[in-house]
Design an enzyme around this catalytic site. Structure first.
Site, PDB file in Angstrom:
ATOM      1  N   HIS A  54      14.322  15.207  -0.051  1.00 14.52           N
ATOM      2  CA  HIS A  54      13.258  14.203  -0.133  1.00 14.52           C
ATOM      3  C   HIS A  54      11.943  14.756   0.396  1.00 14.52           C
ATOM      4  O   HIS A  54      11.922  15.750   1.125  1.00 14.52           O
ATOM      5  CB  HIS A  54      13.638  12.947   0.667  1.00 14.52           C
ATOM      6  CG  HIS A  54      14.633  12.069  -0.038  1.00 14.52           C
ATOM      7  ND1 HIS A  54      15.990  12.319  -0.009  1.00 14.52           N
ATOM      8  CD2 HIS A  54      14.463  10.965  -0.804  1.00 14.52           C
ATOM      9  CE1 HIS A  54      16.610  11.389  -0.726  1.00 14.52           C
ATOM     10  NE2 HIS A  54      15.710  10.552  -1.225  1.00 14.52           N
ATOM     11  N   HIS A  55      10.865  14.027   0.096  1.00 13.36           N
ATOM     12  CA  HIS A  55       9.528  14.349   0.630  1.00 13.36           C
ATOM     13  C   HIS A  55       9.557  14.291   2.161  1.00 13.36           C
ATOM     14  O   HIS A  55      10.420  13.613   2.749  1.00 13.36           O
ATOM     15  CB  HIS A  55       8.505  13.357   0.065  1.00 13.36           C
ATOM     16  CG  HIS A  55       8.808  11.929   0.401  1.00 13.36           C
ATOM     17  ND1 HIS A  55       8.360  11.326   1.551  1.00 13.36           N
ATOM     18  CD2 HIS A  55       9.558  10.996  -0.232  1.00 13.36           C
ATOM     19  CE1 HIS A  55       8.800  10.088   1.605  1.00 13.36           C
ATOM     20  NE2 HIS A  55       9.543   9.863   0.523  1.00 13.36           N
ATOM     21  N   LYS A  72       9.673  10.990   4.698  1.00  6.61           N
ATOM     22  CA  LYS A  72      10.814  10.071   4.772  1.00  6.61           C
ATOM     23  C   LYS A  72      11.270   9.929   6.219  1.00  6.61           C
ATOM     24  O   LYS A  72      11.400  10.918   6.945  1.00  6.61           O
ATOM     25  CB  LYS A  72      11.951  10.592   3.885  1.00  6.61           C
ATOM     26  CG  LYS A  72      13.134   9.645   3.826  1.00  6.61           C
ATOM     27  CD  LYS A  72      14.087  10.035   2.722  1.00  6.61           C
ATOM     28  CE  LYS A  72      15.299   9.117   2.678  1.00  6.61           C
ATOM     29  NZ  LYS A  72      14.969   7.712   2.483  1.00  6.61           N
ATOM     30  N   ARG A  93       0.824  -1.226   0.000  1.00  4.26           N
ATOM     31  CA  ARG A  93       0.000   0.000   0.000  1.00  4.26           C
ATOM     32  C   ARG A  93       0.850   1.265   0.000  1.00  4.26           C
ATOM     33  O   ARG A  93       0.337   2.370  -0.119  1.00  4.26           O
ATOM     34  CB  ARG A  93      -0.926   0.027   1.220  1.00  4.26           C
ATOM     35  CG  ARG A  93      -2.116  -0.896   1.144  1.00  4.26           C
ATOM     36  CD  ARG A  93      -2.948  -0.800   2.410  1.00  4.26           C
ATOM     37  NE  ARG A  93      -2.195  -1.182   3.598  1.00  4.26           N
ATOM     38  CZ  ARG A  93      -1.694  -0.333   4.496  1.00  4.26           C
ATOM     39  NH1 ARG A  93      -1.891   0.960   4.369  1.00  4.26           N
ATOM     40  NH2 ARG A  93      -1.006  -0.777   5.532  1.00  4.26           N
ATOM     41  N   GLY A  94       2.158   1.105   0.180  1.00  8.52           N
ATOM     42  CA  GLY A  94       3.047   2.268   0.241  1.00  8.52           C
ATOM     43  C   GLY A  94       3.278   2.859  -1.148  1.00  8.52           C
ATOM     44  O   GLY A  94       2.889   2.274  -2.159  1.00  8.52           O
ATOM     45  N   THR A 116      14.015  -0.820   0.895  1.00 10.76           N
ATOM     46  CA  THR A 116      13.879  -0.139   2.186  1.00 10.76           C
ATOM     47  C   THR A 116      15.238   0.412   2.605  1.00 10.76           C
ATOM     48  O   THR A 116      16.233  -0.312   2.574  1.00 10.76           O
ATOM     49  CB  THR A 116      13.371  -1.144   3.246  1.00 10.76           C
ATOM     50  OG1 THR A 116      12.177  -1.734   2.741  1.00 10.76           O
ATOM     51  CG2 THR A 116      13.113  -0.471   4.576  1.00 10.76           C
ATOM     52  N   THR A 117      15.264   1.684   3.021  1.00 10.52           N
ATOM     53  CA  THR A 117      16.541   2.283   3.416  1.00 10.52           C
ATOM     54  C   THR A 117      16.618   2.430   4.931  1.00 10.52           C
ATOM     55  O   THR A 117      15.603   2.318   5.620  1.00 10.52           O
ATOM     56  CB  THR A 117      16.715   3.662   2.759  1.00 10.52           C
ATOM     57  OG1 THR A 117      15.587   4.479   3.107  1.00 10.52           O
ATOM     58  CG2 THR A 117      16.811   3.560   1.257  1.00 10.52           C
ATOM     59  N   ASN A 126      19.215   3.036  -3.709  1.00 10.32           N
ATOM     60  CA  ASN A 126      18.586   3.768  -4.802  1.00 10.32           C
ATOM     61  C   ASN A 126      18.523   2.879  -6.039  1.00 10.32           C
ATOM     62  O   ASN A 126      19.546   2.406  -6.515  1.00 10.32           O
ATOM     63  CB  ASN A 126      19.347   5.059  -5.104  1.00 10.32           C
ATOM     64  CG  ASN A 126      18.456   6.057  -5.805  1.00 10.32           C
ATOM     65  OD1 ASN A 126      17.698   5.696  -6.704  1.00 10.32           O
ATOM     66  ND2 ASN A 126      18.519   7.303  -5.394  1.00 10.32           N
ATOM     67  N   PHE A 127      17.315   2.656  -6.532  1.00  8.52           N
ATOM     68  CA  PHE A 127      17.131   1.796  -7.702  1.00  8.52           C
ATOM     69  C   PHE A 127      17.088   2.592  -9.007  1.00  8.52           C
ATOM     70  O   PHE A 127      16.896   2.012 -10.067  1.00  8.52           O
ATOM     71  CB  PHE A 127      15.827   0.998  -7.575  1.00  8.52           C
ATOM     72  CG  PHE A 127      15.933  -0.210  -6.696  1.00  8.52           C
ATOM     73  CD1 PHE A 127      16.732  -1.290  -7.052  1.00  8.52           C
ATOM     74  CD2 PHE A 127      15.215  -0.298  -5.518  1.00  8.52           C
ATOM     75  CE1 PHE A 127      16.817  -2.423  -6.257  1.00  8.52           C
ATOM     76  CE2 PHE A 127      15.292  -1.433  -4.699  1.00  8.52           C
ATOM     77  CZ  PHE A 127      16.101  -2.495  -5.077  1.00  8.52           C
ATOM     78  N   GLY A 156      19.773   6.939   2.342  1.00 11.54           N
ATOM     79  CA  GLY A 156      20.690   5.841   2.022  1.00 11.54           C
ATOM     80  C   GLY A 156      21.558   6.193   0.831  1.00 11.54           C
ATOM     81  O   GLY A 156      22.739   5.828   0.766  1.00 11.54           O
TER      82      GLY A 156
HETATM   83  P1  NAP Z   1       5.561   4.512   2.464  1.00  8.09           P
HETATM   84  O1  NAP Z   1       4.670   5.110   1.425  1.00  8.09           O
HETATM   85  O2  NAP Z   1       5.455   5.017   3.883  1.00  8.09           O
HETATM   86  O3  NAP Z   1       5.331   2.940   2.459  1.00  8.09           O
HETATM   87  C1  NAP Z   1       5.786   2.056   3.449  1.00  8.09           C
HETATM   88  C2  NAP Z   1       4.743   0.969   3.571  1.00  8.09           C
HETATM   89  O4  NAP Z   1       5.230  -0.050   4.441  1.00  8.09           O
HETATM   90  C3  NAP Z   1       3.430   1.505   4.164  1.00  8.09           C
HETATM   91  O5  NAP Z   1       2.363   1.057   3.366  1.00  8.09           O
HETATM   92  C4  NAP Z   1       3.398   0.838   5.546  1.00  8.09           C
HETATM   93  O6  NAP Z   1       2.101   0.588   6.007  1.00  8.09           O
HETATM   94  C5  NAP Z   1       4.118  -0.453   5.207  1.00  8.09           C
HETATM   95  N1  NAP Z   1       4.522  -1.185   6.400  1.00  8.09           N
HETATM   96  C6  NAP Z   1       4.928  -0.710   7.605  1.00  8.09           C
HETATM   97  N2  NAP Z   1       5.134  -1.728   8.447  1.00  8.09           N
HETATM   98  C7  NAP Z   1       4.857  -2.864   7.761  1.00  8.09           C
HETATM   99  C8  NAP Z   1       4.864  -4.240   8.076  1.00  8.09           C
HETATM  100  N3  NAP Z   1       5.164  -4.657   9.299  1.00  8.09           N
HETATM  101  N4  NAP Z   1       4.532  -5.132   7.129  1.00  8.09           N
HETATM  102  C9  NAP Z   1       4.206  -4.740   5.892  1.00  8.09           C
HETATM  103  N5  NAP Z   1       4.134  -3.450   5.525  1.00  8.09           N
HETATM  104  C10 NAP Z   1       4.477  -2.528   6.448  1.00  8.09           C
HETATM  105  O7  NAP Z   1       7.093   4.673   2.050  1.00  8.09           O
HETATM  106  P2  NAP Z   1       7.719   4.615   0.577  1.00  8.09           P
HETATM  107  O8  NAP Z   1       7.977   5.992   0.108  1.00  8.09           O
HETATM  108  O9  NAP Z   1       6.962   3.668  -0.257  1.00  8.09           O
HETATM  109  O10 NAP Z   1       9.153   4.002   0.905  1.00  8.09           O
HETATM  110  C11 NAP Z   1       9.306   2.689   1.402  1.00  8.09           C
HETATM  111  C12 NAP Z   1      10.788   2.444   1.655  1.00  8.09           C
HETATM  112  O11 NAP Z   1      11.491   2.501   0.408  1.00  8.09           O
HETATM  113  C13 NAP Z   1      11.452   3.501   2.560  1.00  8.09           C
HETATM  114  O12 NAP Z   1      12.428   2.864   3.360  1.00  8.09           O
HETATM  115  C14 NAP Z   1      12.115   4.440   1.553  1.00  8.09           C
HETATM  116  O13 NAP Z   1      13.234   5.128   2.105  1.00  8.09           O
HETATM  117  C15 NAP Z   1      12.549   3.446   0.519  1.00  8.09           C
HETATM  118  N6  NAP Z   1      12.811   3.987  -0.821  1.00  8.09           N
HETATM  119  C16 NAP Z   1      13.767   3.358  -1.525  1.00  8.09           C
HETATM  120  C17 NAP Z   1      14.049   3.735  -2.803  1.00  8.09           C
HETATM  121  C18 NAP Z   1      15.110   2.987  -3.560  1.00  8.09           C
HETATM  122  O14 NAP Z   1      15.347   3.288  -4.732  1.00  8.09           O
HETATM  123  N7  NAP Z   1      15.773   2.019  -2.939  1.00  8.09           N
HETATM  124  C19 NAP Z   1      13.346   4.787  -3.400  1.00  8.09           C
HETATM  125  C20 NAP Z   1      12.339   5.417  -2.667  1.00  8.09           C
HETATM  126  C21 NAP Z   1      12.068   4.991  -1.372  1.00  8.09           C
HETATM  127  P3  NAP Z   1       1.185   1.798   6.604  1.00  8.09           P
HETATM  128  O15 NAP Z   1       0.705   2.529   5.405  1.00  8.09           O
HETATM  129  O16 NAP Z   1       0.111   1.094   7.348  1.00  8.09           O
HETATM  130  O17 NAP Z   1       2.089   2.615   7.473  1.00  8.09           O
END
Ligand code: NAP
Length: 266
Positions: free
Chosen positions: A155-156, A159, A10-11, A100-101, A127-128, A165
């Site tokens: 970032h937004h 974060k 859902r994220g 996840t970072t 970062n992908f 990361g």
């Molecule tokens: P986000 O919109 O807050 O999404 C995180 C999701 O994880 C939310 O839906 C949250 O649920 C869910 N979650 C929390 N605890 C959980 C659990 N125990 N089991 C399953 N799901 C759970 O954040 P995002 O922007 O998508 O970013 C997610 C991660 O990716 C962050 O660490 C971010 O820094 C990273 N990221 C990485 C890159 C890359 O290129 N590597 C790029 C962008 C972001 P709720 O909605 O209920 O809180």
């Protein structure tokens, strides 16, 4: 066919990953891990429709990994749960691709040990986005010639981790080329704490958090009478998905941990 579980569907990133997996011919979404909606189907949730979303939602990762036959876990959650999911997936023989970072050096060491013991692959990439990887590589190259550098990551405001990361990884790559030194005036003093940013081996990292931003970074090098600025912008989370797709394919042929997408790109 590579069977995939996505944690955090859902994220913001999770939604983009669900779409990417559903569109890729060689991948099949077989389940999702969420912290709510256990027992429902993904297609029951708003914004997910169609036959390809008719997959179970699990809240308990152990139950999910035990019950579902999967090859790869894509984790896009938070550092605390992402770490737990990654270790558990490996213990069940499922290969993690982690976006996840916020993982610590100790977390990475634990995962390195576990992948070695299990002999299966794991990819963790702060970062992908391919453009961001190139920015990091160019920055590492420029550091041979410019020892003074500051990193601005933007970032937004939702974060959780700072610095990003990507900024940490950039600083690590630069430090492989740069001789450690304290930058700025020897006697400089912060009149407001934090004004000079975080200190990584004497170079500074500044974290900006604002609504409207997604993921952006500038690396500014300074030399006599000149500066060099490298900048990358992700305007859409789709920018990360080609890197996730390559990682899902690549992790199937690995037997160890890879940290950073630059290590699997030519
Ligand atoms: P986000 O919109 O807050 O999404 C995180 C999701 O994880 C939310 O839906 C949250 O649920 C869910 N979650 C929390 N605890 C959980 C659990 N125990 N089991 C399953 N799901 C759970 O954040 P995002 O922007 O998508 O970013 C997610 C991660 O990716 C962050 O660490 C971010 O820094 C990273 N990221 C990485 C890159 C890359 O290129 N590597 C790029 C962008 C972001 P709720 O909605 O209920 O809180």
């Amino acid at each position: 066919m590579i069977n995939v579980i996505i944690a955090g569907p859902r994220g913001k990133m999770g939604r983009a990953a669900v779409q990417m997996v559903q569109e890729a011919e060689r991948f099949q979404l077989v389940a999702v891990l969420d912290r709510k909606n256990g027992g429902k189907r993904l297609s029951d949730l708003e914004g997910f429709s169609g036959e390809k979303s008719d997959v179970p939602i699990y809240e308990d990762h152990e139950e999910c990994f035990k019950t579902v036959k999967a090859d790869v876990l894509i984790d896009l959650t938070t550092p605390e749960v992402g770490r737990i999911h990654t270790l558990a997936a490996l213990s069940h023989g499922i290969r993690p691709v982690v976006g996840t970072t916020g993982f610590s050096d100790e977390d990475l060491e634990d995962l390195r040990t576990m992948t070695r013991e299990k002999g299966i692959g794991c990819i963790i990439a702060p970062n992908f986005a391919i453009g961001a990887i190139l920015m990091m590589k160019f920055a590492q190259n420029a550091a041979k010639y410019f020892g003074d550098v500051e990193i601005l990551e933007m970032h937004h405001d939702q974060k959780l981790d700072a610095p990003s990361g990507t900024a940490i990884k950039t600083a690590q790559l630069i430090s492989e080329e740069r001789t450690e030194k304290k930058q700025g005036h020897l006697k400089e003093k912060e009149t407001i704490e934090g004004a000079r940013g975080a200190d990584f081996e004497g170079m500074r990292i500044h974290s900006i958090r604002l609504p409207g931003l997604i993921a952006h970074q500038e690396v500014i090098f300074g030399g006599e009478g000149q500066t060099l600025t490298l900048r990358h912008d992700s305007y859409d989370r789709k920018s990360f998905m080609s890197g996730v797709r390559v990682s899902v394919d690549t992790v199937m042929n690995l037997d160890h941990l890879v940290y950073g997408l630059e290590n699997i790109l030519d």
